[in-house]
Design a protein around this motif. Structure first.
Motif: not given
Ligand SMILES: *[C@@H]1O[C@H](CO)[C@@H](O)[C@H](O)[C@H]1NC(C)=O
Ligand SMILES: *[C@@H]1O[C@H](CO)[C@@H](O)[C@H](O)[C@H]1NC(C)=O
Ligand SMILES: *[C@@H]1O[C@H](CO)[C@@H](O)[C@H](O)[C@H]1NC(C)=O
Ligand SMILES: *[C@@H]1O[C@H](CO)[C@@H](O)[C@H](O)[C@H]1NC(C)=O
Ligand SMILES: CC(=O)N[C@H]1CO[C@H](CO)[C@@H](O)[C@@H]1O
Length: 645
Positions: A300, A302, A304, A306, A309, A337
């Motif tokens: 998947y 993500n 965000t 970061d 990541l 995840i």
């Molecule tokens: C996506 O990345 C953020 C930052 O690292 C993290 O806080 C969040 O839990 C992540 N979400 C998932 C669904 O993995």
């Protein structure tokens, strides 16, 4: 999460059934596998309750493996009559399935030892025999002791043994047994699993830049024009710099049979808006373009922003997509995840005959019971292989066991028979391992490279059936047209000699010539495997310094690493495949034999070192060397060769 599951399963499953019949006696046993080095951070805790149940799996020897290299060479060496006649998956599965004799011999041994055939199950491919056994049964069967180990930093428990034996009469039928010697590597933390490096402690090295600062992006607000861009390649690597360095023309066609695969392991993830930012600056007609997304075992994204990541995925996709444009790029996003999916989990998705077992301590188990985990069975077969597959992750060879590594390495050869090229980064710590670790010659354990120690080759970069790619740099204040050196900023090109894999035939001339002419007099077998009979790596190299990557909505970082070199070389091969497919030729497939047979189609790199383990490492010299391999791509020469072979 594979490891915890194993332990939970073990704790809950107190045996309801009576103990099995006495195990077979009076058989000659021999040690089958033994671990001398326990990966860093693991501490032995206590014995297991003898009545707990363990999920046992035996990896059976496949047939015809002795001819694997011969078959692979036949379809991969340009001088062979069968060059390019790649096999179908069905042909591959049939040729290498374990023989009936093997399956029967191992099954018989288990029956004699009290594990009835009803308790045994065979994977569809016959590759594995599985059964549940109590700790007591398993210990008698394998003449070993199981202990609970704990990974101290993360307090993760794990069941393992440090050696085990099987009857000599069936040794030849078995690759390995799990759970036994296998420790999960993905626990120790992000910095060990991610190879691309934007900062590194190099203060201790007189070969290093002598500073620990993350190179801040001193980016002009945009280049005035292409001349301006190309005159800054020593500080800012862009796709145009790579095209100029390796004489790569912009792509024009998009053959529907062509494809480049980039592998990322969750939770690593690219960010779409970063792709668009990069494209808007460096590959304008790709804005809004995305890779073809193939999720494996719950893979998947993500989005965000970061750095940790996004770094790897943004780097790989931005450069690969721009370089092969308009050829399609496929993103294989592996693992849910929980993260921690392994290379085997990825390979399983292509090849059902490899699946159905893996190593529960090393590879993930699916469905994953963790909240939000992938709740379907592991993907076994059915995913299509792209023609080139680039991976910028790796292990240390000592982290895994030789049997596990050999089995996986053979799988790369089998998929190579089908015409796919596997490209791997060779490592970023010179002759040291991930995280700059070397093996102590007194304790035999991994220790900081600052303390010295034995050189630590990587895996699968040291597997002879992948293309292992090292890193080069444009020397500071030199032009994009000047010869490159081995990378000597922030990271050092991973290279050396395997302790596990024999030297493949295609490499013998190149490596023996290095030993004859360039063997360093300052090292002995104390530092590295100087026997001359093991696999040397990398095979080739490509620029791995100062990549301009859009991350976190801007260009704040330069990115370094063989992580960058691997997708760059993979892109070159994809363009060669494009040209071949356009004239009706098959893809280059396993490309190493062709490259070693014609090293002049690579730019030989003859300066620089790959320091590590408190040494200056090896030196890049004329011809193949364990720093930059045969050298960097010379696209026109490669094209000419591959269009006439
Ligand atoms: C996506 O990345 C953020 C930052 O690292 C993290 O806080 C969040 O839990 C992540 N979400 C998932 C669904 O993995
Ligand atoms: C990227 O493009 C934007 C918008 O055109 C421009 O302002 C910026 O200077 C460019 N950056 C680089 C590094 O070329
Ligand atoms: C490169 O040139 C710049 C400007 O002339 C100078 O400041 C810098 O020290 C040079 N770097 C090297 C490694 O020679
Ligand atoms: C060197 O490689 C050979 C062949 O794989 C192996 O038997 C030997 O153990 C290796 N040496 C070391 C020190 O690992
Ligand atoms: C069992 C295991 O390896 N768990 C790790 C999975 O990856 C996450 C990070 O993504 C770690 O925090 C876990 O320890």
């Amino acid at each position: 999460m594979a490891l915890l599951q194993t332990v939970l399963l073990v704790t809950l499953a107190l045996v309801a059934t009576a103990l099995a019949a006495p195990l077979g006696v009076n058989q000659d046993y021999a040690i089958h596998e033994k671990r001398n080095i326990v990966p860093q951070g693991w501490v032995r805790r206590g014995r297991l309750n003898s009545r707990m149940k363990l999920p046992m799996r035996i990896a059976l020897k496949q047939s015809n493996l002795d001819r694997l290299e011969e078959h692979l060479m036949a379809v991969s060496h340009p001088e062979s009559l069968e060059y390019g006649q790649h096999w179908t998956p069905a042909q591959i599965a049939k040729s290498f399935a374990p023989s009936k004799e093997t399956v029967d011999a191992v099954s018989q041994w288990l029956v004699q030892a009290g594990v009835s055939t009803e308790r045994q199950s065979r994977s569809a491919s016959l590759g594995w025999l599985s059964f549940e056994a109590t700790v007591e049964e398993a210990e008698r069967l394998l003449r070993t002791e199981y202990w609970v180990w704990e990974h101290e930093p993360s307090q993760t428990p794990h069941v393992a043994a440090t050696h085990y034996s099987v009857p000599t009469s069936i040794r030849d039928h078995i690759d390995f047994v799990t759970p036994t010697l296998h420790f999960d590597r993905r626990i120790p933390g992000k910095d060990q699993e991610k190879r691309d490096v934007q900062k590194r402690d190099a203060t201790n090295s007189r070969w290093g830049p002598g500073s620990t600062v993350l190179p801040k992006f001193r980016f002009n607000p945009g280049y005035k024009n292409i001349i301006d861009e190309l005159s800054h390649c020593d500080t800012d690597i862009t796709p145009n710099c790579l095209r100029t360095l390796y004489k790569i023309p912009p792509g024009l066609t998009k053959n529907p049979q062509n494809s480049l695969g980039i592998v990322e392991y969750s939770p690593q993830s690219f960010v779409p808006s970063d792709l668009d930012l990069f494209f808007s600056n460096f590959s304008r007609n790709q804005v809004q373009k995305r890779p073809n997304f193939v999720a494996i075992d719950g893979g998947y994204l993500n989005e965000t922003q970061d750095l940790d990541l996004n770094l790897e995925s943004n780097l790989d996709l931005q450069f690969a997509m721009a370089l092969v444009n308009p050829v399609e790029v496929t993103l294989y996003q592996v693992g849910d995840i929980e993260g921690n999916a392994s290379f085997n989990d990825f390979l399983d998705a292509f090849d059902a005959s490899y699946c159905a077992g893996d190593d529960p301590s090393q590879d993930m188990s699916y469905p994953d019971s963790a909240p939000g985990g992938y709740d379907k069975p592991k993907q076994c077969g059915g995913v299509e292989q792209t023609k080139v597959i680039s991976t910028s992750y790796g292990y240390n060879e000592v982290d895994l066991t030789p049997a596990y590594e050999q089995r996986q390495c053979n799988e790369y050869a089998k998929l190579g028979l089908a015409g796919t090229t596997f490209v791997f980064s060779s490592g970023d710590y010179g002759v040291a391992g991930n995280g700059n670790m070397c093996v102590s010659d007194t304790t035999g354990q991994l220790q900081s490279g600052k303390l010295g120690g034995v050189f630590t080759p990587g895996f699968p970069g040291g597997c002879p059936y992948v293309l292992s790619v090292g890193a080069t740099q444009i020397n500071p204040n030199t032009s994009v047209l000047a010869p490159e050196s081995a990378c000597n900023q922030v990271i050092y090109s991973g290279g050396g000699f395997s302790n596990v894999f024999s030297i493949p035939t295609y490499q013998k001339t190149a490596v023996s010539s290095w030993f004859a002419q360039h063997k360093p007099s300052t090292y002995s077998s104390k530092q590295y495997n100087d026997s001359g009979v093991t696999r040397g790596f990398p095979d080739v190299s490509a620029n791995g310094a100062r990549y301009v990557v859009a991350i976190d909505g801007g260009y704040k970082y330069h990115v370094y690493g063989t992580s960058a070199s691997a997708p760059t070389f993979a892109s070159v091969l994809t363009l060669i495949n494009e040209a071949r497919l356009n004239v009706g030729k098959p893809t280059v497939g396993f490309v190493n034999p062709a490259l070693y047979a014609n090293p002049s189609m690579l730019n030989d790199i003859t300066s620089g070192f790959n320091p590590g383990c408190n040494t200056k490492g090896f030196e890049a010299v004329q011809g193949w060397d364990p720093v930059t391999g045969l050298g960097t791509p010379n696209y026109p020469k490669m094209l000419e060769y591959f269009l006439t072979h």
